[in-house]
Write an enzyme that holds these catalytic residues in place. Structure first.
Site, PDB file in Angstrom:
ATOM      1  N   ASP A 151       0.836  -1.198   0.000  1.00  0.00           N
ATOM      2  CA  ASP A 151       0.000   0.000   0.000  1.00  0.00           C
ATOM      3  C   ASP A 151       0.874   1.252   0.000  1.00  0.00           C
ATOM      4  OD1 ASP A 151      -2.118  -1.698   0.413  1.00  0.00           O
ATOM      5  OD2 ASP A 151      -2.149  -1.368   2.589  1.00  0.00           O
TER       6      ASP A 151
HETATM    7  N1  URA Z   1      -0.984  -5.740   4.367  1.00  0.00           N
HETATM    8  C1  URA Z   1      -1.478  -4.498   4.280  1.00  0.00           C
HETATM    9  O1  URA Z   1      -2.476  -4.175   4.914  1.00  0.00           O
HETATM   10  N2  URA Z   1      -0.846  -3.615   3.481  1.00  0.00           N
HETATM   11  C2  URA Z   1       0.263  -3.913   2.770  1.00  0.00           C
HETATM   12  O2  URA Z   1       0.805  -3.045   2.060  1.00  0.00           O
HETATM   13  C3  URA Z   1       0.745  -5.211   2.884  1.00  0.00           C
HETATM   14  C4  URA Z   1       0.113  -6.100   3.684  1.00  0.00           C
END
Ligand code: URA
Length: 254
Positions: free
Chosen positions: A119
């Site tokens: 993310d």
């Molecule tokens: N889990 C999440 O919530 N975000 C990420 O970027 C990776 C794993």
């Protein structure tokens, strides 16, 4: 338009087949929509032959795909470990103009793509490659490759809440697999803990923590299988060693 049925693998051979538009988008050259338009306008060839159907099946190990005459599936394999900073996105181009991990990878002559996603607000270990089979092994949940995250939660978590994460919680897309969870420390109203998961669903760790009535304040991916982020600087990258590539490909000892 219906996709032609996937050709069957010949017995004894291991083929990785993907549609042409997907090969281009996976190679990091652009979105799938862009890929479809390039294919339609005759900029893409497979083994020298002009192909104008996005659903054309490509054997990513054997076929030579070019965009404007430039190889997309290079024979030269590239395996990089990048420390993705918070605020960067993992797609090739962002219509909103946000920084992308490609801004950190200047100077590469190969088309590369991130192995899975992180993310925008997540930092840490991101593998980048042009080897689709390598990426498939690391992202397909069937291979159960562990991804480890360091989490700072918005509240102090009880042993029972951490146990819930260990056992698995129910999300709207189904129950999560059991996870390894280790409390690192509690600090004020927060808990720092490590969690290793073998799936890679969208925003999985954030949603798991919400399922136990808390929230993620900070998320850093610190390892994939036995490969750790180590002392790499934020925003920097390094090549994986041959031994690391073999380990991640399931060939080395763990
Ligand atoms: N889990 C999440 O919530 N975000 C990420 O970027 C990776 C794993």
């Amino acid at each position: 338009m219906r996709t032609k049925p996937k050709p069957a693998a010949r017995s004894g051979t291991r083929r990785v087949l993907k549609t042409l538009d997907r090969v281009l988008s996976k190679a990091g050259v652009g979105s799938r929509t862009e890929a479809r338009s390039w294919i339609g306008t005759g900029r893409v060839r497979v083994n020298g032959r002009l192909i104008q159907t996005p659903d054309h099946w490509v054997d990513i190990e054997r076929d030579k795909v070019t965009l404007d005459g430039k190889p997309v599936l290079s024979q030269e394999r590239v395996y990089l470990l990048l420390y993705k900073p918070k605020g960067y996105i993992t797609t090739y181009k962002d219509p909103e103009g946000r920084p992308t991990v490609y801004d950190l990878l200047s100077g590469l002559n190969e088309y590369v793509f991130p192995v899975g996603r992180l993310d925008q607000d997540t930092s840490g270990l991101l593998l980048v490659t042009n080897d689709a089979q390598f990426a498939e092994r690391l992202t397909n949940p069937a291979y159960k490759v562990a991804k480890t995250y360091l989490v700072k939660s918005a509240t102090r978590l009880s042993d029972e809440q951490l146990d819930q994460l260990r056992r698995g919680v129910t999300l709207k897309d189904g129950p999560t697999r059991p996870a390894e969870v280790r409390r690192v420390r509690d600090s004020g109203a927060h808990t720092f803990f490590e969690i290793s998961i073998t799936e890679g669903r969208n925003r999985q760790v954030r949603r798991m923590v919400e399922a136990i009535e808390s929230k993620v304040l900070k998320l850093v991916r610190v390892a994939i299988a036995s490969i750790e982020i180590g002392g790499l600087g934020i925003g920097k990258y390094r090549a994986l060693t041959q031994a690391e590539v073999e380990q991640l490909s399931g060939k080395g000892t763990k």
